[in-house]
Design a protein around this motif. Sequence first.
Motif, mmCIF file in Angstrom:
data_model
loop_
_atom_site.group_PDB
_atom_site.id
_atom_site.type_symbol
_atom_site.label_atom_id
_atom_site.label_comp_id
_atom_site.label_asym_id
_atom_site.label_seq_id
_atom_site.Cartn_x
_atom_site.Cartn_y
_atom_site.Cartn_z
ATOM 1 N N LYS A 47 80.575 -49.670 -112.658
ATOM 2 C CA LYS A 47 80.631 -48.401 -111.939
ATOM 3 C C LYS A 47 82.044 -48.084 -111.469
ATOM 4 O O LYS A 47 82.842 -48.985 -111.157
ATOM 5 C CB LYS A 47 79.697 -48.434 -110.727
ATOM 6 N N VAL A 48 82.354 -46.793 -111.444
ATOM 7 C CA VAL A 48 83.614 -46.304 -110.888
ATOM 8 C C VAL A 48 83.262 -45.108 -110.017
ATOM 9 O O VAL A 48 82.821 -44.062 -110.525
ATOM 10 C CB VAL A 48 84.606 -45.881 -111.987
ATOM 11 N N ASP A 49 83.421 -45.250 -108.709
ATOM 12 C CA ASP A 49 83.091 -44.157 -107.786
ATOM 13 C C ASP A 49 84.074 -43.006 -107.952
ATOM 14 O O ASP A 49 85.284 -43.205 -108.105
ATOM 15 C CB ASP A 49 83.126 -44.654 -106.344
ATOM 16 N N ALA A 50 83.561 -41.778 -107.906
ATOM 17 C CA ALA A 50 84.398 -40.590 -108.045
ATOM 18 C C ALA A 50 85.122 -40.293 -106.740
ATOM 19 O O ALA A 50 84.568 -40.496 -105.654
ATOM 20 C CB ALA A 50 83.552 -39.399 -108.455
ATOM 21 N N ASN A 51 86.345 -39.802 -106.860
ATOM 22 C CA ASN A 51 87.122 -39.396 -105.693
ATOM 23 C C ASN A 51 86.866 -37.915 -105.415
ATOM 24 O O ASN A 51 87.775 -37.097 -105.376
ATOM 25 C CB ASN A 51 88.610 -39.654 -105.941
ATOM 26 N N GLU A 52 85.603 -37.567 -105.242
ATOM 27 C CA GLU A 52 85.228 -36.186 -105.006
ATOM 28 C C GLU A 52 83.860 -36.154 -104.331
ATOM 29 O O GLU A 52 83.137 -37.157 -104.330
ATOM 30 C CB GLU A 52 85.185 -35.395 -106.310
ATOM 31 N N LYS A 53 83.518 -35.026 -103.772
ATOM 32 C CA LYS A 53 82.263 -34.904 -103.056
ATOM 33 C C LYS A 53 81.093 -35.007 -104.020
ATOM 34 O O LYS A 53 81.082 -34.404 -105.090
ATOM 35 C CB LYS A 53 82.214 -33.570 -102.319
ATOM 36 N N SER A 54 80.090 -35.806 -103.640
ATOM 37 C CA SER A 54 78.922 -35.974 -104.492
ATOM 38 C C SER A 54 78.115 -34.674 -104.565
ATOM 39 O O SER A 54 78.145 -33.841 -103.661
ATOM 40 C CB SER A 54 78.035 -37.101 -103.963
ATOM 41 N N VAL A 55 77.383 -34.531 -105.669
ATOM 42 C CA VAL A 55 76.590 -33.332 -105.945
ATOM 43 C C VAL A 55 75.124 -33.735 -106.063
ATOM 44 O O VAL A 55 74.815 -34.769 -106.667
ATOM 45 C CB VAL A 55 77.064 -32.659 -107.250
ATOM 46 N N PRO A 56 74.201 -32.956 -105.494
ATOM 47 C CA PRO A 56 72.778 -33.270 -105.681
ATOM 48 C C PRO A 56 72.417 -33.327 -107.159
ATOM 49 O O PRO A 56 72.990 -32.614 -107.978
ATOM 50 C CB PRO A 56 72.069 -32.100 -104.978
ATOM 51 N N ARG A 57 71.462 -34.182 -107.481
ATOM 52 C CA ARG A 57 71.085 -34.363 -108.884
ATOM 53 C C ARG A 57 70.699 -33.051 -109.556
ATOM 54 O O ARG A 57 70.986 -32.838 -110.741
ATOM 55 C CB ARG A 57 69.929 -35.361 -108.982
ATOM 56 N N LYS A 58 70.044 -32.170 -108.825
ATOM 57 C CA LYS A 58 69.578 -30.920 -109.426
ATOM 58 C C LYS A 58 70.735 -29.990 -109.795
ATOM 59 O O LYS A 58 70.570 -29.081 -110.624
ATOM 60 C CB LYS A 58 68.616 -30.199 -108.472
ATOM 61 N N ASN A 59 71.924 -30.232 -109.188
ATOM 62 C CA ASN A 59 73.080 -29.374 -109.468
ATOM 63 C C ASN A 59 74.086 -30.036 -110.407
ATOM 64 O O ASN A 59 75.183 -29.505 -110.614
ATOM 65 C CB ASN A 59 73.785 -29.006 -108.160
ATOM 66 N N ILE A 60 73.736 -31.178 -110.968
ATOM 67 C CA ILE A 60 74.651 -31.916 -111.838
ATOM 68 C C ILE A 60 74.886 -31.151 -113.142
ATOM 69 O O ILE A 60 73.947 -30.624 -113.749
ATOM 70 C CB ILE A 60 74.092 -33.319 -112.165
ATOM 71 N N LYS A 61 76.136 -31.104 -113.582
ATOM 72 C CA LYS A 61 76.479 -30.539 -114.885
ATOM 73 C C LYS A 61 76.411 -31.655 -115.927
ATOM 74 O O LYS A 61 77.246 -32.548 -115.932
ATOM 75 C CB LYS A 61 77.883 -29.938 -114.863
ATOM 76 N N ASP A 62 75.438 -31.582 -116.785
ATOM 77 C CA ASP A 62 75.264 -32.617 -117.796
ATOM 78 C C ASP A 62 76.076 -32.242 -119.035
ATOM 79 O O ASP A 62 75.532 -31.958 -120.108
ATOM 80 C CB ASP A 62 73.780 -32.777 -118.135
ATOM 81 N N ASP A 63 77.408 -32.240 -118.878
ATOM 82 C CA ASP A 63 78.293 -31.814 -119.966
ATOM 83 C C ASP A 63 79.072 -32.972 -120.584
ATOM 84 O O ASP A 63 79.953 -32.765 -121.422
ATOM 85 C CB ASP A 63 79.279 -30.761 -119.461
ATOM 86 N N GLY A 64 78.773 -34.207 -120.139
ATOM 87 C CA GLY A 64 79.475 -35.359 -120.683
ATOM 88 C C GLY A 64 80.864 -35.547 -120.102
ATOM 89 O O GLY A 64 81.580 -36.474 -120.500
ATOM 90 N N GLN A 65 81.273 -34.686 -119.176
ATOM 91 C CA GLN A 65 82.613 -34.755 -118.592
ATOM 92 C C GLN A 65 82.591 -34.867 -117.072
ATOM 93 O O GLN A 65 83.453 -35.503 -116.478
ATOM 94 C CB GLN A 65 83.427 -33.507 -118.986
ATOM 95 N N SER A 66 81.604 -34.261 -116.459
ATOM 96 C CA SER A 66 81.551 -34.209 -115.002
ATOM 97 C C SER A 66 80.945 -35.485 -114.422
ATOM 98 O O SER A 66 80.092 -36.125 -115.043
ATOM 99 C CB SER A 66 80.718 -33.006 -114.549
ATOM 100 N N ALA A 67 81.403 -35.847 -113.227
ATOM 101 C CA ALA A 67 80.838 -37.004 -112.532
ATOM 102 C C ALA A 67 79.366 -36.749 -112.228
ATOM 103 O O ALA A 67 78.963 -35.613 -111.950
ATOM 104 C CB ALA A 67 81.601 -37.252 -111.235
ATOM 105 N N ASN A 68 78.556 -37.802 -112.300
ATOM 106 C CA ASN A 68 77.154 -37.665 -111.934
ATOM 107 C C ASN A 68 76.638 -38.982 -111.376
ATOM 108 O O ASN A 68 77.406 -39.901 -111.110
ATOM 109 C CB ASN A 68 76.308 -37.156 -113.116
#
Length: 406
Positions: A144-165
């Motif tokens: 795992k590598v934690d993102a240096n950004e505010k977490s997003v609720p699962r329902k708002n995740i961009k499943d584009d292969g690039q965004s943190a999730n």
Amino acid sequence: MNIRQGYVFSFEDAINLQPRSRLEIVLATLDFDDVITVLDKENKQHRGPTGYPFESKLNALIAMRVYNMATFTELVERLTHDPVLRYNCGFDVFGKVPSIATFSRFYERLTQSEVLRELFKKQVTTAESMGLIDTSSIAIDASKVDANEKSVPRKNIKDDGQSANWGSKLDTNGNQITWFGYKLHIATDVKSELPVALSITPASTNDGIMAESILEECSNNLNSKPQYYLMDAGYDQKSIYELIRKDYKAQAIIPLNHRGAKEPPEGLDWDATPICSAGYRMAYWGGSNGVNKFRCPHVMGKCDCPFGSSWCSDSNYGMVVKTRARQDSRLFIVPHRGTSNWKLLYNKRTSVERCFGRLKEHLGLETGLNVRGIKKVKTHAYLSVITMIASVIAINKDKSSTDIAA
């Protein structure tokens, strides 16, 4: 009137009289010529906004990893107050240092050019040519590598292969952990525990999906061909066994993941050991060229069968069963799963976990992650692994020089 006394030595002379620092030793092994050439082609102006050479800024980014600095702010402050560090990085000892914005723009340029990937490959090749890497066995895993950004609720995740999730997996103690960010996939040599291939994906990406690209990068980065690829049960997919056996002429060493099955395959035990007609596990009798041989457990003294060996065979040698990888590359592997040779190989898989530990604890893989976006996170990972390999190369070069001098 006070007359200021002149210096006996210049600053450069004073530096040369001191023992070499770890940073100097590491930088001495790195050749940035190809990186600078690519950056020059992308932008004819080879200096940054404030006139700082590419090489000096590259040296400074490596210094961040060597000294485990967390942010560009910390780097600039260290350069401002440490003339020795400025000198080692190639900046004017008595001049100004690059600003935080300058380093940020340069980092963006590195990210867009992807030149660090080739520098990493070059370091792997150098380590292999020095005999530091024994490619007979390669361990593959993800961390795992934690993102240096505010977490997003699962329902708002961009499943584009690039965004943190969001990702979830078991740690080494079997505890379920969840995090928001990315996943670092790495292949390491089990002897030196140095990385030879890597990739960054969103945290939810399945480990098995990335196996193909990691295997391909291993093949591209290494001159010699591994015999074994060691992975945990998360990679237990028939397609991976087939890929490794057919395309890479090697063997996957992976524990079986029974996925909730209540019974083993017909005629086999849970580890794919054949069961004789009397219901006993047959005795393993070696294997080679994708074929495992098993003999009657009664003849081998592994059980006291009430029917004796004649129940299955008229021969005093007892019944023989052979399993072949071409029949089922997942179930039938050489060495046979669960044997001492198989366990010896699989136990080497922990080398990849120690590699992750060093990257995180000593080279700021997580604590020094002050960038956002999957491409910049990958640049950060490359800087960490390049510094790791360069450190090992430098130490071994110094050892060789000492041995020759002695």
